[in-house]
Design a protein around this motif. Structure first.
Motif, PDB file in Angstrom:
ATOM      1  N   GLN A   1       0.827  -1.207   0.000  1.00  0.00           N
ATOM      2  CA  GLN A   1       0.000   0.000   0.000  1.00  0.00           C
ATOM      3  C   GLN A   1       0.865   1.262   0.000  1.00  0.00           C
ATOM      4  O   GLN A   1       1.981   1.253   0.522  1.00  0.00           O
ATOM      5  N   GLY A   2       0.334   2.304  -0.611  1.00  0.00           N
ATOM      6  CA  GLY A   2       1.052   3.571  -0.667  1.00  0.00           C
ATOM      7  C   GLY A   2       2.083   3.655  -1.775  1.00  0.00           C
ATOM      8  O   GLY A   2       2.882   4.585  -1.823  1.00  0.00           O
ATOM      9  N   SER A   3       2.060   2.682  -2.697  1.00  0.00           N
ATOM     10  CA  SER A   3       3.044   2.721  -3.786  1.00  0.00           C
ATOM     11  C   SER A   3       2.392   2.910  -5.150  1.00  0.00           C
ATOM     12  O   SER A   3       3.023   2.683  -6.182  1.00  0.00           O
ATOM     13  N   GLY A   4       1.120   3.330  -5.154  1.00  0.00           N
ATOM     14  CA  GLY A   4       0.473   3.672  -6.425  1.00  0.00           C
ATOM     15  C   GLY A   4      -0.345   2.562  -7.055  1.00  0.00           C
ATOM     16  O   GLY A   4      -0.931   2.755  -8.123  1.00  0.00           O
ATOM     17  N   ILE A   5      -0.404   1.411  -6.417  1.00  0.00           N
ATOM     18  CA  ILE A   5      -1.113   0.275  -7.026  1.00  0.00           C
ATOM     19  C   ILE A   5      -2.629   0.496  -7.005  1.00  0.00           C
ATOM     20  O   ILE A   5      -3.324   0.261  -8.000  1.00  0.00           O
ATOM     21  N   GLY A   6      -3.153   0.981  -5.871  1.00  0.00           N
ATOM     22  CA  GLY A   6      -4.596   1.186  -5.771  1.00  0.00           C
ATOM     23  C   GLY A   6      -5.101   2.175  -6.809  1.00  0.00           C
ATOM     24  O   GLY A   6      -6.134   1.938  -7.452  1.00  0.00           O
ATOM     25  N   SER A   7      -4.374   3.266  -6.991  1.00  0.00           N
ATOM     26  CA  SER A   7      -4.832   4.260  -7.959  1.00  0.00           C
ATOM     27  C   SER A   7      -4.727   3.720  -9.384  1.00  0.00           C
ATOM     28  O   SER A   7      -5.554   4.049 -10.239  1.00  0.00           O
ATOM     29  N   ARG A   8      -3.739   2.878  -9.616  1.00  0.00           N
ATOM     30  CA  ARG A   8      -3.634   2.290 -10.953  1.00  0.00           C
ATOM     31  C   ARG A   8      -4.797   1.328 -11.225  1.00  0.00           C
ATOM     32  O   ARG A   8      -5.376   1.319 -12.309  1.00  0.00           O
TER      33      ARG A   8
ATOM     34  N   ASP B   1     -14.594   6.377   8.143  1.00  0.00           N
ATOM     35  CA  ASP B   1     -13.251   6.644   8.690  1.00  0.00           C
ATOM     36  C   ASP B   1     -12.127   6.137   7.788  1.00  0.00           C
ATOM     37  O   ASP B   1     -10.956   6.184   8.147  1.00  0.00           O
ATOM     38  N   ASN B   2     -12.474   5.662   6.607  1.00  0.00           N
ATOM     39  CA  ASN B   2     -11.458   5.168   5.660  1.00  0.00           C
ATOM     40  C   ASN B   2     -10.986   6.343   4.797  1.00  0.00           C
ATOM     41  O   ASN B   2     -11.691   6.785   3.895  1.00  0.00           O
ATOM     42  N   GLU B   3      -9.787   6.840   5.112  1.00  0.00           N
ATOM     43  CA  GLU B   3      -9.308   8.057   4.439  1.00  0.00           C
ATOM     44  C   GLU B   3      -8.432   7.771   3.218  1.00  0.00           C
ATOM     45  O   GLU B   3      -7.847   8.679   2.646  1.00  0.00           O
TER      46      GLU B   3
END
Ligand SMILES: CC(C)(COP(=O)(O)OP(=O)(O)OC[C@H]1O[C@@H](n2cnc3c(N)ncnc32)[C@H](O)[C@@H]1OP(=O)(O)O)[C@@H](O)C(=O)NCCC(=O)NCCS
Length: 164
Positions: A92-99, A123-125
């Motif tokens: 997480q935090g390495s751009g995979i979700g947005s891709r 609460d999921n930011e």
């Protein structure tokens, strides 16, 4: 970490075991954010349904042959899909979700859907910035205490036509 080594593609039946293993590696918090409830894990049957959602499709993100992320698009209606995302805690935090989100939005626009929706615990930011980082323009509202993120897909299609 960089997403340059990460490959995304449409998932097939052959990915069910790897998607199950991805869920088994994820933390309790990540699973709770994904499914809006505390779950100890998922069944093989649910993994198959997430990989091959009825009337929809899903995408896996792979690094070095390992599935490290999964994005699922389930058909809500003739015009809309509901999207669910899961990225391995360690990635997480390495751009995979947005891709994954960008690929799902593009796939939805190509399939003729007009919007996608993602339901998120209040609460999921992490999801709203993920949608924005995907280059999408989300609208938000609260429905029964759940944050509903809606993305109109006209602009995704417009962008594709402009860059084609
Ligand atoms: C939501 C999720 C898919 C995002 O995946 P990811 O690979 O971490 O996302 P990215 O690395 O592409 O990050 C996208 C943006 O979100 C931001 N972000 C991620 N987690 C965040 C957090 N907890 N708080 C604030 N911003 C956050 C990142 O900083 C990034 O923005 P930036 O580049 O401007 O800094 C992942 O966190 C996840 O699997 N969460 C648990 C399941 C879930 O919540 N699913 C969504 C509901 S179905």
């Amino acid at each position: 970490m960089t997403t340059a080594l990460v490959r995304t593609r449409v998932a097939t039946e052959d990915d069910v075991a790897a998607v199950l293993a991805l869920h088994e590696r994820c933390s309790a918090q990540t699973l709770e954010q994904r499914f809006h409830a505390a779950v100890p894990g998922i069944s093989l049957r649910l993994a198959r349904r997430l990989v091959l959602p009825p009337g929809g499709w899903s995408i896996v993100a792979e690094q070095c042959g390992q599935v490290v992320g999964h994005g699922c698009a389930g058909r809500l209606s003739d015009t809309g899909v509901e999207v669910g995302l899961l990225v391995d805690d360690a990635f997480q935090g390495s751009g995979i979700g947005s891709r994954l989100m960008r690929d799902l939005a593009q796939g939805a626009a190509e399939r003729g859907f007009g919007s996608l929706v993602c339901e998120v615990e209040p609460d999921n930011e992490s999801v709203l910035p993920t949608v924005r980082k995907a280059g999408l323009d989300p609208q938000t509202r609260y429905v029964d205490g759940v944050l509903e993120i809606v993305v109109p897909l006209g602009r995704v299609a417009d962008c594709d036509q402009q860059t084609a």
